[in-house]
Design a protein around this motif. Structure first.
Motif, PDB file in Angstrom:
ATOM      1  N   TRP A  91       0.836  -1.195   0.000  1.00  0.00           N
ATOM      2  CA  TRP A  91       0.000   0.000   0.000  1.00  0.00           C
ATOM      3  C   TRP A  91       0.873   1.249   0.000  1.00  0.00           C
ATOM      4  CZ3 TRP A  91      -0.506   3.549   4.134  1.00  0.00           C
ATOM      5  CH2 TRP A  91      -1.470   4.549   3.930  1.00  0.00           C
ATOM      6  N   ARG A  92       1.929   1.257   0.836  1.00  0.00           N
ATOM      7  CA  ARG A  92       2.845   2.405   0.885  1.00  0.00           C
ATOM      8  C   ARG A  92       3.533   2.599  -0.463  1.00  0.00           C
ATOM      9  NH1 ARG A  92       1.979   6.447   3.194  1.00  0.00           N
ATOM     10  NH2 ARG A  92       4.078   7.096   2.722  1.00  0.00           N
ATOM     11  N   CYS A  93       3.880   1.519  -1.140  1.00  0.00           N
ATOM     12  CA  CYS A  93       4.510   1.632  -2.453  1.00  0.00           C
ATOM     13  C   CYS A  93       3.564   2.316  -3.439  1.00  0.00           C
ATOM     14  CB  CYS A  93       4.927   0.269  -2.980  1.00  0.00           C
ATOM     15  SG  CYS A  93       6.364  -0.423  -2.161  1.00  0.00           S
ATOM     16  N   PHE A  94       2.306   1.932  -3.422  1.00  0.00           N
ATOM     17  CA  PHE A  94       1.335   2.556  -4.315  1.00  0.00           C
ATOM     18  C   PHE A  94       1.155   4.035  -3.983  1.00  0.00           C
ATOM     19  CE2 PHE A  94      -0.595  -1.830  -4.988  1.00  0.00           C
ATOM     20  CZ  PHE A  94      -0.059  -1.963  -6.251  1.00  0.00           C
ATOM     21  N   VAL A  95       1.091   4.345  -2.696  1.00  0.00           N
ATOM     22  CA  VAL A  95       0.948   5.743  -2.279  1.00  0.00           C
ATOM     23  C   VAL A  95       2.176   6.535  -2.731  1.00  0.00           C
ATOM     24  CG1 VAL A  95       0.881   7.267  -0.268  1.00  0.00           C
ATOM     25  CG2 VAL A  95      -0.619   5.279  -0.371  1.00  0.00           C
ATOM     26  N   ASN A 102       2.619  12.566  -9.084  1.00  0.00           N
ATOM     27  CA  ASN A 102       2.063  13.911  -8.914  1.00  0.00           C
ATOM     28  C   ASN A 102       3.168  14.962  -8.882  1.00  0.00           C
ATOM     29  OD1 ASN A 102      -0.536  12.978  -8.901  1.00  0.00           O
ATOM     30  ND2 ASN A 102      -0.673  12.863  -6.660  1.00  0.00           N
ATOM     31  N   ARG A 103       4.286  14.675  -8.253  1.00  0.00           N
ATOM     32  CA  ARG A 103       5.412  15.623  -8.204  1.00  0.00           C
ATOM     33  C   ARG A 103       5.998  15.826  -9.599  1.00  0.00           C
ATOM     34  NH1 ARG A 103       8.701  13.567  -2.923  1.00  0.00           N
ATOM     35  NH2 ARG A 103       7.104  14.098  -1.406  1.00  0.00           N
TER      36      ARG A 103
END
Length: 120
Positions: A91-95, A102-103
């Motif tokens: 999940w953290r990887c996807f976030v 986005n950056r």
């Protein structure tokens, strides 16, 4: 006449009355049913003995079952915890990937690179 016959071939008052009333015809089916009932009782006794033996064997295995469950319970909890950890990492990887994308899009010089054209 005696009240009841002494042997199978004699006839007493009871047998005489049964002949008159007509209940003597039920004597043979009743005897057959009694024989069948005795056979079924023997079968039941055999099966009850088998059941008692199996219950004793089951009771003897209860300790081993409990020991196996006590051994496997922590292993299962460990695997579940690892699964939750790997799900959280994924999940953290996807976030992080989403934040990174986005950056990239927010920087004007990176828009060209993100669109697929080579960087100049």
């Amino acid at each position: 006449m005696k009240a009841k016959a002494q042997s199978e071939h004699d006839e007493g008052l009871l047998e005489y009355l049964e002949d008159i009333i007509g209940t003597s015809k039920y004597k043979e089916p009743i005897d057959e049913a009694l024989v069948e009932m005795e056979r079924l009782q023997e079968d039941r006794g055999v099966k009850m003995n088998r059941l008692r033996i199996v219950e004793k064997e089951k009771a003897a295995l209860q300790n081993q079952k409990k020991e196996a469950e006590d051994y496997l319970r922590p292993k299962n909890e460990h695997v579940q915890a690892q699964s939750r950890l790997w799900q959280w990492i994924l999940w953290r990887c996807f976030v992080n990937e989403e934040e990174f994308n986005n950056r990239i899009v927010s920087y004007p010089s990176m828009r060209i690179w993100a669109a697929g054209t080579p960087y100049q």
